[in-house]
Design a protein around this motif. Structure first.
Motif: not given
Length: 257
Positions: A5-7, A13, A78, A80, A125, A129
């Motif tokens: 799943t996205r961290r 990650c 991680a 964004d 990601a 991910h």
């Protein structure tokens, strides 16, 4: 294949390793951890992803023959927005060595270092991910920065990634736990003059094993080295080891397992 799943930004990650002999390295880690391998993005040359029970855990890539870089595991944090994080790293005194670089549809990456020179990666990601499992033997379970002292470099990581930092209050133990959304995700350990002179500040990856002593023996049998023999610590029984190309990592049987 089980997907991760996205961290949340700042969470470790992924870990990767760039080596000279990718085939021999796969044999070593396959025998040590039971990993299988599948091709990954080839933007930086030959690259495979390590799998355990179909779950992606780590990456191993081939260095160009003319690149004589230290062989070391790299922890990825991680993000964004890899470009924005790279700018923040620069403005806070860090260095961006590679990227931001597109890794196909998998995501975007940056290779950088903190103000003390410790190398780490940033991962934004896309379809990929990061590691899809943590806990069972053969999986990466913790990442720790070994550095001279934690106060200044702790400020760098807090500013760039927004960590909550929890110091261990002790006169002779310089340790910060980094938290994301209240969860411990990584640590900074200031060891002063005990830091290896040939390595300097560096991120350390911990891999879970079922039996630390047996795994340390296996490392030697497979052509690696045991740098610090198995010993009991606060987090479990661990040993410091290196693979045949010299990449250093920690094996641990976590306390309570």
């Amino acid at each position: 294949m089980t997907a991760a799943t996205r961290r949340t930004p700042g969470t470790p990650c992924w870990v990767s390793l760039m080596v000279h002999g990718i085939d021999a390295t796969q044999e070593f880690y396959g025998a040590l951890f039971g990993w299988e391998f599948a091709p990954g993005p080839q933007q930086l040359g030959p690259y495979v992803r390590a799998l355990l029970d179909g779950r992606e855990l780590a990456g191993i890539g081939q260095l160009p023959p003319d690149r004589h870089l230290p062989v070391a595991w790299t922890t990825y944090l991680a993000s964004d927005d890899a470009g924005e994080t790279a700018e923040s790293i620069r403005s806070c005194g860090g260095t961006v060595a590679v990227g931001p670089l597109d890794a196909g549809e998998a995501g975007r990456m940056v290779i950088c270092s903190d103000p003390t020179g410790a190398v780490f990666g940033v991962w934004q990601a896309g379809l990929h991910h990061g590691a899809a499992a943590a806990g069972p033997p053969g999986t990466p379970v913790w990442n720790e920065l070994l550095t001279y002292e934690t106060s200044a470099v702790g400020k760098f990581y807090r500013t760039v990634f927004g960590y909550e930092a929890e110091p261990t209050v002790s006169a002779d133990f310089d340790y910060l736990t980094l938290r994301v959304d209240g969860r411990p995700v990584a640590s900074l350990h200031g060891v002063g003059s005990a830091l290896p002179r040939d390595r300097g500040p560096h991120w350390m990856t911990y891999f879970e094993v079922a039996d630390t002593d047996a795994a340390a023996d296996l490392v030697t049998e497979l052509g690696g080295q045991v740098l610090k023999p198995p010993a009991e610590g606060t987090t479990g029984r661990h040993a410091l080891v290196a693979d045949p190309e010299g990449a250093v990592f920690t094996i641990v049987r976590s306390a309570g397992d």
